[in-house]
Write a protein that holds these residues in place. Structure first.
Motif, mmCIF file in Angstrom:
data_model
loop_
_atom_site.group_PDB
_atom_site.id
_atom_site.type_symbol
_atom_site.label_atom_id
_atom_site.label_comp_id
_atom_site.label_asym_id
_atom_site.label_seq_id
_atom_site.Cartn_x
_atom_site.Cartn_y
_atom_site.Cartn_z
ATOM 1 N N ASP A 19 0.815 -1.210 0.000
ATOM 2 C CA ASP A 19 0.000 0.000 0.000
ATOM 3 C C ASP A 19 0.854 1.267 0.000
ATOM 4 O O ASP A 19 0.549 2.225 -0.713
ATOM 5 C CB ASP A 19 -0.970 0.010 1.183
ATOM 6 N N SER A 21 3.720 1.602 -1.288
ATOM 7 C CA SER A 21 4.317 1.713 -2.623
ATOM 8 C C SER A 21 3.338 2.285 -3.643
ATOM 9 O O SER A 21 3.752 2.854 -4.652
ATOM 10 C CB SER A 21 4.818 0.351 -3.100
ATOM 11 N N LEU A 22 2.041 2.138 -3.378
ATOM 12 C CA LEU A 22 1.012 2.688 -4.266
ATOM 13 C C LEU A 22 0.563 4.087 -3.843
ATOM 14 O O LEU A 22 -0.266 4.703 -4.509
ATOM 15 C CB LEU A 22 -0.212 1.759 -4.295
ATOM 16 N N SER A 23 1.098 4.589 -2.747
ATOM 17 C CA SER A 23 0.675 5.881 -2.208
ATOM 18 C C SER A 23 1.287 7.048 -2.991
ATOM 19 O O SER A 23 2.508 7.216 -3.008
ATOM 20 C CB SER A 23 1.074 5.980 -0.735
ATOM 21 N N GLY A 45 -3.779 9.839 -2.363
ATOM 22 C CA GLY A 45 -4.216 8.500 -1.952
ATOM 23 C C GLY A 45 -3.487 7.392 -2.683
ATOM 24 O O GLY A 45 -2.381 7.576 -3.182
ATOM 25 N N LEU A 46 -4.143 6.224 -2.734
ATOM 26 C CA LEU A 46 -3.554 5.052 -3.382
ATOM 27 C C LEU A 46 -4.011 4.966 -4.832
ATOM 28 O O LEU A 46 -5.208 5.025 -5.109
ATOM 29 C CB LEU A 46 -3.963 3.767 -2.647
ATOM 30 N N LYS A 48 -4.750 2.923 -8.233
ATOM 31 C CA LYS A 48 -5.307 1.586 -8.440
ATOM 32 C C LYS A 48 -5.081 1.111 -9.876
ATOM 33 O O LYS A 48 -4.685 1.884 -10.739
ATOM 34 C CB LYS A 48 -6.798 1.605 -8.119
ATOM 35 N N LYS A 152 0.656 4.518 9.168
ATOM 36 C CA LYS A 152 -0.282 4.148 8.110
ATOM 37 C C LYS A 152 -1.086 5.352 7.625
ATOM 38 O O LYS A 152 -2.052 5.187 6.889
ATOM 39 C CB LYS A 152 -1.202 3.044 8.612
ATOM 40 N N ILE A 155 -1.809 5.579 3.871
ATOM 41 C CA ILE A 155 -2.480 4.464 3.152
ATOM 42 C C ILE A 155 -3.926 4.295 3.590
ATOM 43 O O ILE A 155 -4.515 3.263 3.375
ATOM 44 C CB ILE A 155 -1.691 3.138 3.317
#
Length: 156
Positions: A19, A21-23, A45-46, A48, A152, A155
């Protein structure tokens, strides 16, 4: 085509590393020295599967824009982002997350190619491979720091 392979062990669960890493927000933190900002697409945010982000950043004193899309995603295991448009001929970055007994082994496989034929090939060898490897190492250090500190906030 140059390929950079990095492995980073993180004392945190794979889901947390994945998560982070996708932020988009963590990416901005890890690239603050380049004044990088998300200006189009998913900008907070994340990110997708199937989404894109356009980044604006300064490298070597020059402003660049680059758009990347998440083209593959297996939750908590792997994802791939690929450049759609930008200063390179191509970029493909594969991220994998292998759960281990005391944490996660995060692996980056970063493949890129500069435009301009032989001149691009020379730039890849002399400058860009080392420069991009350092950017990835610095980014992974930020992911590791946030994951291991249990932060966190990026994420949620």
């Amino acid at each position: 085509m140059p390929e950079i392979i990095l492995q980073t062990f993180i004392s945190a669960p794979a889901k947390v590393c994945f998560d982070l890493s996708l932020s988009i927000d963590l990416h901005k933190i890890s690239t603050a020295h380049t004044n990088e900002e998300a200006i189009e697409g998913t900008t907070i945010g994340l990110i997708k599967l199937g989404e894109y982000v356009t980044w604006r950043a300064r490298h070597f004193g020059i402003w660049f824009k680059m758009t990347s899309e998440i083209t593959s995603l297996i939750p908590n295991e792997s994802f791939i982002d690929e450049m759609l448009k930008g200063p390179f001929k191509s970029i493909k970055h594969t991220h994998t997350f292998e759960a281990q007994s005391c944490g996660t082994l995060m692996t980056d496989v970063f493949c890129f190619q500069s435009p301009f034929g032989v001149l691009g090939f020379i730039a890849d060898k002399l400058i860009l491979t080392a420069y991009l490897k350092k950017l990835l190492i610095d980014r992974n250090a930020v992911i590791k720091k946030y994951a291991e500190n249990g932060d966190k906030s990026l994420i949620v």
